[in-house]
Structures are given as C-alpha cells and as structure tokens.
Write a protein that holds these residues in place. Structure first.
Motif, PDB file in Angstrom:
ATOM      1  N   GLU A  83     -13.913   2.449   3.916  1.00 26.87           N
ATOM      2  CA  GLU A  83     -13.695   2.528   2.466  1.00 26.87           C
ATOM      3  C   GLU A  83     -12.223   2.489   2.054  1.00 26.87           C
ATOM      4  OE1 GLU A  83     -15.708   4.371   4.302  1.00 26.87           O
ATOM      5  OE2 GLU A  83     -17.326   5.252   3.121  1.00 26.87           O
ATOM      6  N   ASN A  84     -11.356   3.050   2.856  1.00 26.14           N
ATOM      7  CA  ASN A  84      -9.944   3.159   2.463  1.00 26.14           C
ATOM      8  C   ASN A  84      -9.133   3.624   3.672  1.00 26.14           C
ATOM      9  OD1 ASN A  84     -10.203   6.114   2.539  1.00 26.14           O
ATOM     10  ND2 ASN A  84     -11.366   5.863   0.641  1.00 26.14           N
ATOM     11  N   ALA A  85      -7.842   3.759   3.494  1.00 26.99           N
ATOM     12  CA  ALA A  85      -6.977   4.151   4.622  1.00 26.99           C
ATOM     13  C   ALA A  85      -7.244   5.588   5.050  1.00 26.99           C
ATOM     14  CB  ALA A  85      -5.513   3.979   4.233  1.00 26.99           C
ATOM     15  N   THR A  86      -7.577   6.454   4.095  1.00 26.94           N
ATOM     16  CA  THR A  86      -7.823   7.853   4.441  1.00 26.94           C
ATOM     17  C   THR A  86      -9.049   7.974   5.335  1.00 26.94           C
ATOM     18  OG1 THR A  86      -6.869   8.489   2.320  1.00 26.94           O
ATOM     19  CG2 THR A  86      -8.188  10.146   3.448  1.00 26.94           C
ATOM     20  N   VAL A  87     -10.095   7.234   4.998  1.00 24.88           N
ATOM     21  CA  VAL A  87     -11.292   7.241   5.852  1.00 24.88           C
ATOM     22  C   VAL A  87     -10.948   6.658   7.219  1.00 24.88           C
ATOM     23  CG1 VAL A  87     -13.572   6.190   6.180  1.00 24.88           C
ATOM     24  CG2 VAL A  87     -12.988   7.238   3.992  1.00 24.88           C
ATOM     25  N   ASP A 110       4.726  12.133   6.661  1.00 26.48           N
ATOM     26  CA  ASP A 110       3.351  11.630   6.709  1.00 26.48           C
ATOM     27  C   ASP A 110       2.610  11.906   5.407  1.00 26.48           C
ATOM     28  OD1 ASP A 110       3.679  10.695   9.386  1.00 26.48           O
ATOM     29  OD2 ASP A 110       1.507  10.956   9.612  1.00 26.48           O
ATOM     30  N   TYR A 111       1.638  11.049   5.133  1.00 27.05           N
ATOM     31  CA  TYR A 111       0.930  11.051   3.850  1.00 27.05           C
ATOM     32  C   TYR A 111       0.177  12.366   3.630  1.00 27.05           C
ATOM     33  CZ  TYR A 111      -2.016   9.396   0.044  1.00 27.05           C
ATOM     34  OH  TYR A 111      -2.645   9.241  -1.164  1.00 27.05           O
ATOM     35  N   VAL A 112       0.101  12.768   2.386  1.00 22.74           N
ATOM     36  CA  VAL A 112      -0.491  14.053   2.012  1.00 22.74           C
ATOM     37  C   VAL A 112      -1.885  14.255   2.606  1.00 22.74           C
ATOM     38  CG1 VAL A 112      -0.965  13.026  -0.265  1.00 22.74           C
ATOM     39  CG2 VAL A 112      -1.333  15.427   0.046  1.00 22.74           C
ATOM     40  N   TRP A 161       3.882   4.984   8.440  1.00 21.54           N
ATOM     41  CA  TRP A 161       4.988   4.029   8.640  1.00 21.54           C
ATOM     42  C   TRP A 161       5.885   4.017   7.395  1.00 21.54           C
ATOM     43  CZ3 TRP A 161       3.563  -1.554  10.637  1.00 21.54           C
ATOM     44  CH2 TRP A 161       4.729  -2.263  10.931  1.00 21.54           C
ATOM     45  N   ILE A 162       5.256   3.779   6.242  1.00 23.72           N
ATOM     46  CA  ILE A 162       5.995   3.777   4.965  1.00 23.72           C
ATOM     47  C   ILE A 162       5.320   4.812   4.064  1.00 23.72           C
ATOM     48  CG2 ILE A 162       6.652   2.399   2.946  1.00 23.72           C
ATOM     49  CD1 ILE A 162       6.549  -0.088   4.675  1.00 23.72           C
ATOM     50  N   PRO A 163       6.046   5.868   3.711  1.00 23.97           N
ATOM     51  CA  PRO A 163       5.407   6.916   2.905  1.00 23.97           C
ATOM     52  C   PRO A 163       5.123   6.456   1.475  1.00 23.97           C
ATOM     53  CG  PRO A 163       7.700   7.475   3.354  1.00 23.97           C
ATOM     54  CD  PRO A 163       7.428   6.183   4.065  1.00 23.97           C
ATOM     55  N   THR A 164       4.340   7.262   0.790  1.00 22.90           N
ATOM     56  CA  THR A 164       3.901   6.898  -0.554  1.00 22.90           C
ATOM     57  C   THR A 164       4.993   7.101  -1.599  1.00 22.90           C
ATOM     58  OG1 THR A 164       2.036   7.171  -2.057  1.00 22.90           O
ATOM     59  CG2 THR A 164       2.982   9.202  -1.218  1.00 22.90           C
ATOM     60  N   ASN A 165       5.915   8.019  -1.337  1.00 27.24           N
ATOM     61  CA  ASN A 165       6.781   8.515  -2.414  1.00 27.24           C
ATOM     62  C   ASN A 165       8.233   8.121  -2.280  1.00 27.24           C
ATOM     63  OD1 ASN A 165       7.176  10.202  -0.106  1.00 27.24           O
ATOM     64  ND2 ASN A 165       8.330  11.551  -1.448  1.00 27.24           N
ATOM     65  N   ILE A 188      -1.203   4.866  13.622  1.00 33.71           N
ATOM     66  CA  ILE A 188      -0.267   4.524  12.542  1.00 33.71           C
ATOM     67  C   ILE A 188      -1.032   4.412  11.222  1.00 33.71           C
ATOM     68  CG2 ILE A 188       1.333   2.786  11.649  1.00 33.71           C
ATOM     69  CD1 ILE A 188       1.963   1.931  14.441  1.00 33.71           C
ATOM     70  N   ASP A 189      -0.522   5.093  10.217  1.00 36.37           N
ATOM     71  CA  ASP A 189      -0.996   4.883   8.850  1.00 36.37           C
ATOM     72  C   ASP A 189      -0.120   3.775   8.264  1.00 36.37           C
ATOM     73  OD1 ASP A 189      -1.305   4.877   6.132  1.00 36.37           O
ATOM     74  OD2 ASP A 189      -0.734   6.975   5.840  1.00 36.37           O
ATOM     75  N   ALA A 190      -0.699   2.576   8.196  1.00 36.84           N
ATOM     76  CA  ALA A 190       0.054   1.402   7.721  1.00 36.84           C
ATOM     77  C   ALA A 190      -0.368   1.024   6.312  1.00 36.84           C
ATOM     78  CB  ALA A 190      -0.161   0.235   8.677  1.00 36.84           C
ATOM     79  N   CYS A 191      -0.841   2.028   5.571  1.00 38.09           N
ATOM     80  CA  CYS A 191      -1.392   1.793   4.233  1.00 38.09           C
ATOM     81  C   CYS A 191      -0.396   1.084   3.322  1.00 38.09           C
ATOM     82  CB  CYS A 191      -1.785   3.147   3.660  1.00 38.09           C
ATOM     83  SG  CYS A 191      -2.577   3.053   2.092  1.00 38.09           S
ATOM     84  N   GLN A 192       0.871   1.516   3.361  1.00 39.78           N
ATOM     85  CA  GLN A 192       1.891   0.890   2.506  1.00 39.78           C
ATOM     86  C   GLN A 192       2.613  -0.235   3.246  1.00 39.78           C
ATOM     87  OE1 GLN A 192       2.360   1.404  -0.646  1.00 39.78           O
ATOM     88  NE2 GLN A 192       1.634   3.465  -1.120  1.00 39.78           N
ATOM     89  N   ALA A 193       2.210  -0.510   4.472  1.00 43.88           N
ATOM     90  CA  ALA A 193       2.948  -1.490   5.278  1.00 43.88           C
ATOM     91  C   ALA A 193       2.285  -2.868   5.282  1.00 43.88           C
ATOM     92  CB  ALA A 193       3.082  -0.976   6.716  1.00 43.88           C
ATOM     93  N   GLY A 211      -5.357   0.758   7.354  1.00 43.67           N
ATOM     94  CA  GLY A 211      -4.847  -0.016   6.225  1.00 43.67           C
ATOM     95  C   GLY A 211      -5.781   0.063   5.024  1.00 43.67           C
ATOM     96  N   THR A 212      -5.282  -0.350   3.890  1.00 49.99           N
ATOM     97  CA  THR A 212      -6.090  -0.377   2.678  1.00 49.99           C
ATOM     98  C   THR A 212      -5.871  -1.724   1.994  1.00 49.99           C
ATOM     99  OG1 THR A 212      -6.842   1.248   1.034  1.00 49.99           O
ATOM    100  CG2 THR A 212      -4.607   0.462   0.761  1.00 49.99           C
ATOM    101  N   ALA A 213      -6.872  -2.181   1.234  1.00 52.16           N
ATOM    102  CA  ALA A 213      -6.797  -3.537   0.673  1.00 52.16           C
ATOM    103  C   ALA A 213      -5.950  -3.635  -0.583  1.00 52.16           C
ATOM    104  CB  ALA A 213      -8.216  -4.038   0.367  1.00 52.16           C
ATOM    105  N   ARG A 214      -5.974  -2.559  -1.394  1.00 49.71           N
ATOM    106  CA  ARG A 214      -5.551  -2.713  -2.799  1.00 49.71           C
ATOM    107  C   ARG A 214      -4.049  -2.747  -3.017  1.00 49.71           C
ATOM    108  NH1 ARG A 214      -6.539   2.585  -1.971  1.00 49.71           N
ATOM    109  NH2 ARG A 214      -5.141   4.124  -2.881  1.00 49.71           N
ATOM    110  N   LYS A 215      -3.271  -2.381  -2.021  1.00 49.46           N
ATOM    111  CA  LYS A 215      -1.833  -2.266  -2.262  1.00 49.46           C
ATOM    112  C   LYS A 215      -1.148  -3.607  -1.977  1.00 49.46           C
ATOM    113  CE  LYS A 215      -2.120   2.679  -1.399  1.00 49.46           C
ATOM    114  NZ  LYS A 215      -1.847   3.224  -2.733  1.00 49.46           N
ATOM    115  N   TRP A 216      -0.333  -3.680  -0.951  1.00 53.62           N
ATOM    116  CA  TRP A 216       0.500  -4.871  -0.734  1.00 53.62           C
ATOM    117  C   TRP A 216      -0.317  -6.078  -0.304  1.00 53.62           C
ATOM    118  CZ3 TRP A 216       5.181  -4.012  -2.722  1.00 53.62           C
ATOM    119  CH2 TRP A 216       5.555  -2.667  -2.901  1.00 53.62           C
TER     120      TRP A 216
END
Ligand code: PLP
Length: 396
Positions: A83-87, A110-112, A161-165, A188-193, A211-216
């Motif tokens: 469903e998303n990077a957190t899952v 690291d992400y919250v 890898w790349i934080p949210t904030n 690796i959380d590559a959500c923002q990468a 990874g997540t789809a909706r960002k980059w």
C-alpha cells in the motif's frame, strides 16, 4: 519556455497549468498516462467486474513489476507491491524474529513512522534502538554505523535515505558497505529517493528497500513497493503475518512460501493503483537522469533565492542536498503561510516537530515550510513562489 523536454513534461502534466505545485515531496502531480491507467481500470471494473478486469489486465499488472524492478536495478521477482512505504517497512521488519537485547541500528533522521515502529519493538520485545551519530555537516556518519555494528548484537540496520523534513541526502551506499562488511541485513527507506536520485539496489547493498508511488515517481496515492533481495528470499525471510498471496496452505499445520517477493504482499490490492504505479515507473524511466538533475538544480536555485528573503532562515543540512528545500519563518507560522500560498495557487507543505523530533529539536524549530520542486516545474514558478512568500511575510 524553449526547452523541448520541459515543454513535453509540462504538456504531459494537466495539473501544472492550474497551479504552481512545489509539494512533490508530499505527492507530485501525476502525468496524464498515470491518471488514465488508474481511471480506465476503475471504469473497466465497473463495466465487467473487479475479478474479471483483473484477469483481463494480468499481463499489464506483471509489467508493473518489470517497470519498478528496472527502475531500481532489480528483477521483477524481487518486487512486492504494497500500500505504501510505511507498510513496506513494516513488512520488512516483520521478517525478523527480534529477541530482547537485539539491536536495531538507525539514523537520527529516520522517518517518524519508522522510528515509531522501532520504539514499539523496543517497548514490546525489548529491542534496543541505537542511532548513529551525525557528521558535522549533518547526515549519518557511516563510521559511526561501523562502530555500532562492531559493538555486536545488531540484527538490522535501517536508514531513511532522504528524510521527509529537509534537503538532506544521507550516505546510503556507504552505510550499505558497512553492513555488507559486517554481514548484517540492511533496510533502506527510499520513499523520498525513488524518482529523485538514481537507485541501484546492488550498489546500495541493501536487503530491503521501501518506496512509494506518489512522490518523486509521480504515481497515484495509496500504492508503494518493497524490494527484497535474492539473499533475503533465499534465507526464507517472510513477514510474520504472511497471507495467501505469499504462501500456500499445504496441510492443516503447514504452509509453503512462494519463491519471490510476493510473499510480502497481501492478496487484495487495488489493481487500478498497481497499473498506475507501472505507468509512473515507465514514465520515470523515460524521463531518466535529466529529470533528477533538473529537480535538484531547481531546488538549489530556490534554496538560494529563499535564503535571501528577510525573515526566512534556511534549514537544510548535509554535504549532499536534494530537491527538498526547507526554511523556518520565525515571525510567521509556516502552517499559516502554507494556507496563504495555497490561496494563491502555490502548493507547499509543512513539517512539524513531531515529524522529525531529533532533527527539529537540534535546529531549535517547531515547524518548517517545505518546498519540493520537480523537473516539470519552471524557473518562473520558483520566482512566483519566492515573490509570494516575500509579500506574505511583508503582510500580504
Ligand atoms: C522519508 C519518508 N519515509 C517514509 C514515508 C512514508 O511513506 P508512505 O506515506 O507512503 O507510507 C515518508 C512520507 O512522507 C517519507 O517522507
């Protein structure tokens, strides 16, 4: 605008004619091909039935795995769609039978939600969370990771890898080299990468990558993926709560895992979103490195421009900085500014203290305004946003 690539990217992006979208670290504007992939499948489900539409699109669903794998240097068998990077992170964490005293090594950035999961494991199972120290310029010090690994008891190293904030880009490959040397699994959380920087799972030396789809990547909301290495699959790694997508129930008290990363999936997922993820991965591959270079160049330009505005303090740290730009505005609440900019059709976002407690406390701020340009943004749009911020800070 004369750059033909930029003209094409913008022509492909219906949303960019209506507003200045500088919230790609939240969710990017998708290209029309992504929207169409999602919407046409939903329409088909309504027309012929959800299971029937899934059968009809089976080949295209498989192409999503091909496209996501190609984007990160993996094979389709290594990709689980979730469903998303957190899952994705939580599924990976579930592969480890943590015992009291086991150590999870991570970073201060690291992400919250990941930090909450580590802390939950600490609370429930007695796992110890050890955070590596930062380099003087910001971002995790790989030598500190090595030292923590040498101290023993580490079951897993995990890094956003790349934080949210902030614009920080952490040294993910150097951390991977340390993990390989120590023989400790690496997540690796590559959500923002993914879509912002080139990703090659072999060069990173990771066992898992979320990874997540909706960002980059510019995909739809509500879908992401987990890369699982061949080594992790061969070890027999699987989530604690494996479902019928991941295993066959072979006898009353037995089950057999499927070979590939699909053992980390759930049977039910949104086929429309999976098709949207595939379209986004193909589009991102087509744009390629030119898009990533441009997004970062736009961010550098915006960072410099915003820093020159009275009442704006740049907040990004790190030797390497990416396409996220954060600033503090001591005289104005960033949440207020975000709303006022949105009223002018300029999309930004805000990170608060509890999105990144350690980093924000260190910076002595409770909230920052976040701008995240992507390659389809223009230099004129950056100037529009900077002028609008200047005006709002002067009192509108
Ligand atoms: C660095 C980082 N990791 C993980 C996530 C979580 O991603 P998702 O919302 O897709 O679970 C985010 C979301 O903003 C993020 O910025």
């Amino acid at each position: 605008m004369t750059d033909p690539l930029l003209s094409r990217w913008r022509a492909d992006t219906p949303g960019c004619t209506e507003r200045v979208h500088l919230n790609n670290a939240g969710a990017a504007l998708p290209p029309a091909v992504v929207r169409d992939a999602v919407v046409s499948h939903i329409a088909r489900e309504a027309e012929i039935g959800g299971y029937e539409a899934a059968d009809e699109s089976a080949e295209r669903i498989q192409e999503t795995y091909d496209a996501v794998a190609a984007l990160i240097g993996a094979q389709p068998r290594n990709i689980a769609v979730v469903e998303n990077a957190t899952v994705a992170v939580s599924q990976a964490l579930q592969a480890f039978d943590f015992h009291p005293g086991d150590v999870i090594v991570t970073s201060r950035a690291d992400y919250v939600s990941n930090q909450l999961m580590y802390l939950s494991l600490a609370r429930r199972l007695g796992v110890r969370v050890r955070r590596a120290v930062d380099l003087p310029e910001g971002g995790v010090d790989p030598e500190s990771i090595r030292a923590l690994l040498a101290a023993g008891s580490c079951r897993l190293v995990t890094l956003s890898w790349i934080p949210t904030n902030s614009g920080l880009v952490q040294a993910a490959a150097a951390v991977g080299a340390a993990c390989r040397a120590a023989g400790v699994p690496y997540l690796i959380d590559a959500c923002q990468a993914v879509g912002q920087v080139p990703v090659d799972v072999e060069a990173l030396g990771c066992d898992y990558l979320a990874g997540t789809a909706r960002k980059w990547m510019r995909g739809p909301r509500g879908v992401g993926f987990l890369y699982v290495s061949d080594a992790a699959l061969a070890r027999g790694d699987h989530p604690l709560f494996v479902d019928m997508q991941g295993a066959v129930w072979t006898g009353a008290d037995e089950f057999r895992l499927f070979d590939g990363a699909r053992r980390f999936e759930n049977w039910e997922f949104s086929h429309a979103l999976v098709l949207g993820l595939g379209a986004a991965a193909r589009y991102a591959a087509d744009v390629g490195a030119a898009g990533m270079v441009r997004a970062r160049a736009l961010a550098t330009r915006l960072r410099d421009r915003l820093s020159a505005i009275p009442g704006v303090l740049p907040m990004d740290r790190g030797a390497e900085r990416g396409a996220i730009v954060t600033v503090s505005t001591p005289q104005e609440d960033p949440a207020e500014l975000k709303e006022r900019l949105r009223a002018r059709r300029i999309n930004t976002s805000v990170s608060d203290r509890d999105d990144a407690v350690i980093d924000m406390d260190e910076k002595r701020v409770t909230s920052v305004l976040r701008f995240s340009p992507h390659y389809y943004n223009t230099e004129d749009e950056l100037e529009t946003a900077a002028l609008a911020l200047e005006e709002e800070l002067r009192g509108g």
